[in-house]
Design an enzyme around this catalytic site. Structure first.
Site, mmCIF file in Angstrom:
data_model
loop_
_atom_site.group_PDB
_atom_site.id
_atom_site.type_symbol
_atom_site.label_atom_id
_atom_site.label_comp_id
_atom_site.label_asym_id
_atom_site.label_seq_id
_atom_site.Cartn_x
_atom_site.Cartn_y
_atom_site.Cartn_z
ATOM 1 C CD GLN A 53 -3.117 -0.553 2.265
ATOM 2 O OE1 GLN A 53 -2.735 0.003 3.281
ATOM 3 N NE2 GLN A 53 -4.361 -0.982 2.123
ATOM 4 C CD GLN B 82 -0.190 -11.713 15.027
ATOM 5 O OE1 GLN B 82 -0.414 -11.262 13.908
ATOM 6 N NE2 GLN B 82 1.030 -11.830 15.507
ATOM 7 C CE1 TYR C 141 0.718 -10.884 7.128
ATOM 8 C CE2 TYR C 141 2.095 -9.442 8.452
ATOM 9 C CZ TYR C 141 1.049 -10.337 8.352
ATOM 10 O OH TYR C 141 0.346 -10.677 9.480
ATOM 11 C CD GLU D 285 -3.032 11.773 17.346
ATOM 12 O OE1 GLU D 285 -4.034 11.675 18.088
ATOM 13 O OE2 GLU D 285 -2.085 12.551 17.586
#
Length: 334
Positions: free
Chosen positions: A27, A176, A54, A293
């Protein structure tokens, strides 16, 4: 940042981990990926999760380059094995051959001589569990991994794997799974089994792939450039959370987040971390400010009244069926 033990093991990890699924190598460009890793380090994140599959192995390589020069002892690097990374018929699954070859390839891409946690990305019905666990044990004994873990295994699979790990005297310490306000399938079976065994949860998608950020609105098209518009896999993953009935309830969380002085995303991460069985929540990002954030959810304590109000709003649309975990096990090797 705050830090927690991974289950009952001695390994301490940052309670917010940085993961690069669906971002690094696909991405976002490498410069942006590196900026996200730097933001994670600046926020006190020391735990980095990836997998060989990935972005077709590119995510491990990007992470390795981004972490180059950091003090290795100050990091916890996690990766996984199972899914195909090459076309060969043995380049998949949890056979001894694939595990032993995959760990060396992952270490080369990550530019390190060991990972802190090596995880079985799924359960392999085509390989005897004894063979899988013996191979993982040899990886640990060779010093190529300190601990082992699993991802999206059922409670029964975890119990069987843990029993073999104890016989082999290797530390199986983590699970996970996907976990968020909207996706709670691990609560009834997986979390209780893991708490009994001393296994910690490192959960992925605590923000439900972005559905809990508030950026998606009922009756509106997804924002341009958002995960819901990504044709490389992101849109497929988030789609089932974007029903109007779900988004309407997410919108009702905003006043609660405002009261707590949090963004919706921070509220979602803090909600996951309030679960005693959770050792860390994995956050991803395409921009460094997202990491900064989300990391502010570390150390947040949500009071009982707020949790009850969240549950009243979200519980009617949350996915809770434990059989969803069973569905994560492929019927055959991919």
């Amino acid at each position: 940042m705050e830090y927690r033990h991974l289950g009952r093991s001695g390994l301490i990890i940052s309670e917010i981990a940085y993961g690069n699924w669906l971002t690094h190598g696909s991405q976002v460009e490498e410069e942006a990926a590196t900026a996200c890793v730097r933001a994670a380090l600046d926020a006190g994140i020391t735990t980095f999760d990836t997998a060989d599959v990935y972005a077709g192995t590119r995510a491990e390589s990007v992470l390795g380059r981004a972490l180059k020069g950091e003090r290795r002892e100050g990091l916890e690097i996690l990766t996984k094995v199972f899914w195909p990374t090459s076309p060969g018929h043995n380049d998949r699954g949890l056979s001894r051959k694939h595990i032993m070859e995959s760990i060396d390839n992952s270490l080369r891409r990550l530019q390190t001589d060991h990972v802190d946690l090596y995880q079985a990305h799924r359960f392999d019905v085509s390989t005897p569990l004894e063979e899988t666990m013996e191979a993982f044990a040899d990886v640990v004994r060779a010093g190529k991994a300190h601990y082992i873990g699993v991802s999206e295994w059922t409670a029964d699979q975890i119990r069987r794997g843990h029993a073999l790990a104890r016989e082999l005297r290797v530390p199986l310490v983590s699970s996970q799974p996907q976990y968020s306000m909207l996706y709670r399938v691990i609560e009834s079976e997986v979390i209780p089994a893991c708490e009994e065994l001393g296994i910690g949860q490192i959960v992925w998608s605590p923000i439900a792939q972005g559905a809990l950020t508030g950026k998606y609105l009922p009756g509106k098209q997804p924002p341009a450039g958002s995960r819901a518009t990504d044709d490389k896999g992101g849109a497929d993953m988030i789609g089932h959370f974007l029903r109007d009935e779900v988004l309407e309830r997410v919108a009702r969380l905003r006043p609660l987040a405002d009261e707590a002085g949090l963004s919706l995303a921070q509220l979602a991460v803090a909600w996951v971390l309030r679960q005693p069985g959770v050792s860390a929540a994995i956050v991803g990002a395409s921009r460094p400010e997202q990491v900064t954030e989300n990391a502010k959810a570390a150390g947040v304590r949500l009071d009982a009244e707020l949790l009850a109000r969240i549950d009243e709003i979200i519980a009617p649309v949350a996915v809770t069926d434990p059989l969803k975990t069973h569905e994560m096990t492929p019927a055959r090797r991919p």
